[in-house]
Design a protein around this motif. Structure first.
Motif, PDB file in Angstrom:
ATOM      1  N   ILE A  50       0.605  -1.330   0.244  1.00  0.00           N
ATOM      2  CA  ILE A  50      -0.030  -0.127  -0.091  1.00  0.00           C
ATOM      3  C   ILE A  50       1.072   1.109  -0.219  1.00  0.00           C
ATOM      4  O   ILE A  50       0.746   2.185  -0.537  1.00  0.00           O
ATOM      5  N   ASP A  51       1.976   1.393   0.486  1.00  0.00           N
ATOM      6  CA  ASP A  51       2.941   2.648   0.952  1.00  0.00           C
ATOM      7  C   ASP A  51       3.522   3.248  -0.605  1.00  0.00           C
ATOM      8  O   ASP A  51       3.671   4.027  -1.047  1.00  0.00           O
ATOM      9  N   LYS A  52       3.483   1.556  -1.001  1.00  0.00           N
ATOM     10  CA  LYS A  52       4.434   2.223  -2.366  1.00  0.00           C
ATOM     11  C   LYS A  52       3.565   2.529  -2.972  1.00  0.00           C
ATOM     12  O   LYS A  52       3.949   3.298  -4.035  1.00  0.00           O
ATOM     13  N   ALA A  53       2.679   1.954  -3.196  1.00  0.00           N
ATOM     14  CA  ALA A  53       1.370   2.350  -4.336  1.00  0.00           C
ATOM     15  C   ALA A  53       1.396   3.235  -4.032  1.00  0.00           C
ATOM     16  O   ALA A  53       0.531   4.528  -5.229  1.00  0.00           O
ATOM     17  N   ARG A  54       0.272   4.241  -2.745  1.00  0.00           N
ATOM     18  CA  ARG A  54       0.530   4.942  -2.026  1.00  0.00           C
ATOM     19  C   ARG A  54       1.353   6.366  -2.453  1.00  0.00           C
ATOM     20  O   ARG A  54       0.678   7.418  -3.252  1.00  0.00           O
ATOM     21  N   TRP A  55       2.733   5.968  -2.194  1.00  0.00           N
ATOM     22  CA  TRP A  55       3.472   6.781  -1.786  1.00  0.00           C
ATOM     23  C   TRP A  55       4.568   7.057  -2.446  1.00  0.00           C
ATOM     24  O   TRP A  55       6.213   7.900  -2.772  1.00  0.00           O
ATOM     25  N   GLY A  56       4.924   5.615  -3.360  1.00  0.00           N
ATOM     26  CA  GLY A  56       5.615   5.648  -4.463  1.00  0.00           C
ATOM     27  C   GLY A  56       6.950   5.911  -4.383  1.00  0.00           C
ATOM     28  O   GLY A  56       7.898   4.670  -2.618  1.00  0.00           O
TER      29      GLY A  56
END
Ligand code: FAD
Length: 539
Positions: A302-308
């Motif tokens: 989720i972090d990667k998808a949201r915050w790149g």
């Protein structure tokens, strides 16, 4: 003071750069700025850049001249008054004290405000004090033993005590009552940042001590809080205008208490109390709510998808998300009560039933992200009297208990298997966090077909918005049925029941709030209505 909105600085800016940016915006020397209060700080992610967006209140030299100069700039204005103003003070010789039933966020704020205005309320809460309640709640999570009167739903602090403690809401709040709730929470020990971060949360651990502090405040102001006092009956008389009039209540112990002003802050799980009220003819109506499952993913996904590239930045913390899909069968499928870095919890209050929900600690440091994945339903799906939604919930919760093996384990399935229509037999790469454990199965039978169809359509769509959301090994755990109250105990503009004067249905259970913040705000509104009614009666 003067307010500037939408002041943007880079995510990694040094603290002193805020004053520099303010001075530059206003075109004044930095020494003219005497004080800066951050009113709100949010993220602004656009074009691959992550900025912080501020609303700041500034004590600055020559304020009136600056306001005139920036008259046509919609981002500069006088700071609005967000202070709370009491509607009145209790008379010296108050004959009968108001009673608040339920000590969740709504009851806490109703009682606190009444106490602050001098009305010395009596609070009746069916569950135990929060520390004792915590032991009972862990009894279900660790030992498969449910206490129907002391659990995630019932007891001091109400339903939100073992939660993520998210403190935001989409309610309209022109009087800034939400600010009053947050300010009282800070006084009770919440971190100051809840006053200004865009999506504040507290986490379970702190909520417990805050609730105790608020109890002590109410008692210090003359309020009385009584635990393990379940209200089982309301006394009413015929009133002069065709409405009934509330005159008191009976406790499970048999004790009777006289009261002319009774706040019902029961929460959405007080099914026995709803039945009692319905039996007395208190006006209520069925309302829409949602049912579904909890879904778990690795938080890193989720972090990667949201915050790149900004994933893992300490200011950003664990990322949340909000998703909606309008399915071709007319149902809305959406994420509900998303808990970053948290765990799925057993949230039933009735024996032989399984209910899921989510919680986290302030750090949100657990490895899984979880969220309700729920489908909208309406009274057309459960026709009947106003209590029909409760029967519908109970049916699904009992089914989940059986599907889970009849031991309070929850039925669970991997997303890949759910989409392929085959049962799951073992865990994949995402370990489920639900305690006391999950039972791998096929969840298709856990909800009506229209819900399953809509979810199967939504998951791949959500995978387009958050890459990996529909990953094979994500875990679905059932069932999420207590998303909001299935009924509304309708009240008038005076916050009193439509057909019983002196009865004030309030908070989530009455259908007037959804979440901790809005329940607290509703508690304030109802406390004001009670105070006003008592003062009017004496004029
Ligand atoms: P409740 O909090 O349900 O309180 C009602 C109280 O009334 C209970 O303590 C109950 O014991 C008592 N009561 C009921 N019947 C009687 C009776 N007959 N006699 C005496 N007492 C009675 N919301 C958020 O905004 N953020 C979150 O992160 C969040 N996470 C959640 C996590 C979990 C696990 C759960 C279960 C809920 C969560 N919620 C969250 C929802 C939130 O908790 C509720 O919206 C909120 O608590 C509603 O407040 P309330 O005061 O109206 O009702």
């Amino acid at each position: 003071m003067l307010r500037i909105t939408e002041l943007k600085l880079p995510l990694d800016h040094a603290p002193e750069e805020l004053n520099v940016a303010i001075a530059a915006y206003l075109g004044v020397p930095e020494q003219d700025i005497r004080q800066v209060i951050v009113f709100k700080r949010s993220y602004d992610a656009r074009k691959g850049m992550m900025n912080l967006a501020y609303i700041v209140d500034i004590d600055v030299a020559n304020e009136a001249r600056l306001l005139a100069r920036f008259k046509s700039d919609k981002h500069v204005m006088p700071t609005p008054d967000t202070q709370y103003h009491y509607v009145g003070q209790a008379p010296e010789n108050l004959e009968r004290r108001p009673v608040v039933v339920g000590f969740g966020p709504c009851g806490i704020f109703a009682a606190l405000l009444l106490a602050q205005m001098g009305f010395k309320p009596i609070v009746l809460e069916r569950g135990k004090k929060v520390r004792e309640r915590t032991k009972d709640t862990w009894g279900l999570w660790r030992k498969n033993v449910l206490n129907p009167e002391s659990n995630v739903q019932f007891g001091e602090g109400g339903a939100g005590t073992f939660s993520d403690g998210k403190l935001y809401s989409q309610i309209k709040d022109p009087r800034h009552l939400g600010r009053k709730v947050l300010t009282e929470f800070v006084k009770a020990g919440a971190p100051e940042e809840i006053l200004y971060v865009a999506k504040p949360h507290i986490g379970t651990f702190r909520l417990v001590s805050m609730v105790e502090k608020m109890r002590a405040d109410i008692e210090a102001l003359g309020g009385e809080i009584r635990f393990q006092q379940r209200v089982v009956d309301i006394h009413m008389e015929d009133g002069p205008d065709g409405r009934k009039v509330a005159r008191g209540l009976t406790l499970a112990s048999g004790e009777q208490i006289r009261a002319d002003h009774i706040v019902l802050a029961l929460g959405h799980s007080a099914r026995d109390s709803f039945e009692m009220l319905h039996g007395h003819g208190v006006y209520m109506e069925a309302k829409p709510f949602s049912v579904g499952f909890r879904i778990e993913h690795p938080q890193t996904l989720i972090d990667k998808a949201r915050w790149g590239k900004y994933a893992g930045h300490p200011l950003l913390g664990a990322a949340d998300y909000k998703l909606v899909h309008h399915a071709s069968n007319g149902r809305a499928v959406y994420s509900f009560c998303m808990c970053p870095g948290g765990q799925v919890v057993a949230a039933t209050s009735e024996e032989g039933r399984v209910v899921t929900n989510g919680m986290s600690q302030y750090s949100r440091a657990e490895r899984n992200a979880n969220s309700g994945l729920v489908v909208s339903i309406s009274p057309d799906d459960y026709p009947g009297d106003p209590l029909a939604g409760i029967a519908f919930q109970r049916e699904l919760e009992s089914r989940a208990y059986v599907l889970g093996g009849g031991t309070y384990e929850a039925p669970a399935q991997l997303v890949g298997d759910f989409l392929a229509g085959r049962p799951s037999t073992q865990v994949g790469s995402v370990p489920p966090s639900y305690q006391p454990g999950v039972h791998w199965t096929d969840l298709a039978g856990a909800l009506p077909d229209y819900c399953i169809e809509a979810m199967r359509e939504a998951l791949p769509e959500f995978g387009k918005k958050i890459r990996g959301y529909d990953m094979h090994d994500a875990v679905l755990t059932g069932v999420e049925t207590r998303t909001s109250s299935p009924l509304r105990i309708t009240r008038g503009d005076d916050c009193q029941s439509l057909n019983v004067r002196g009865l004030y249905p309030a908070g989530e259970g009455a259908g007037y709030a959804g979440g901790i913040l809005s329940a607290g705000v509703d508690g304030i509104k109802v406390a004001e209505a009670v105070a006003q009614a008592i003062l009017d009666e004496r004029r």
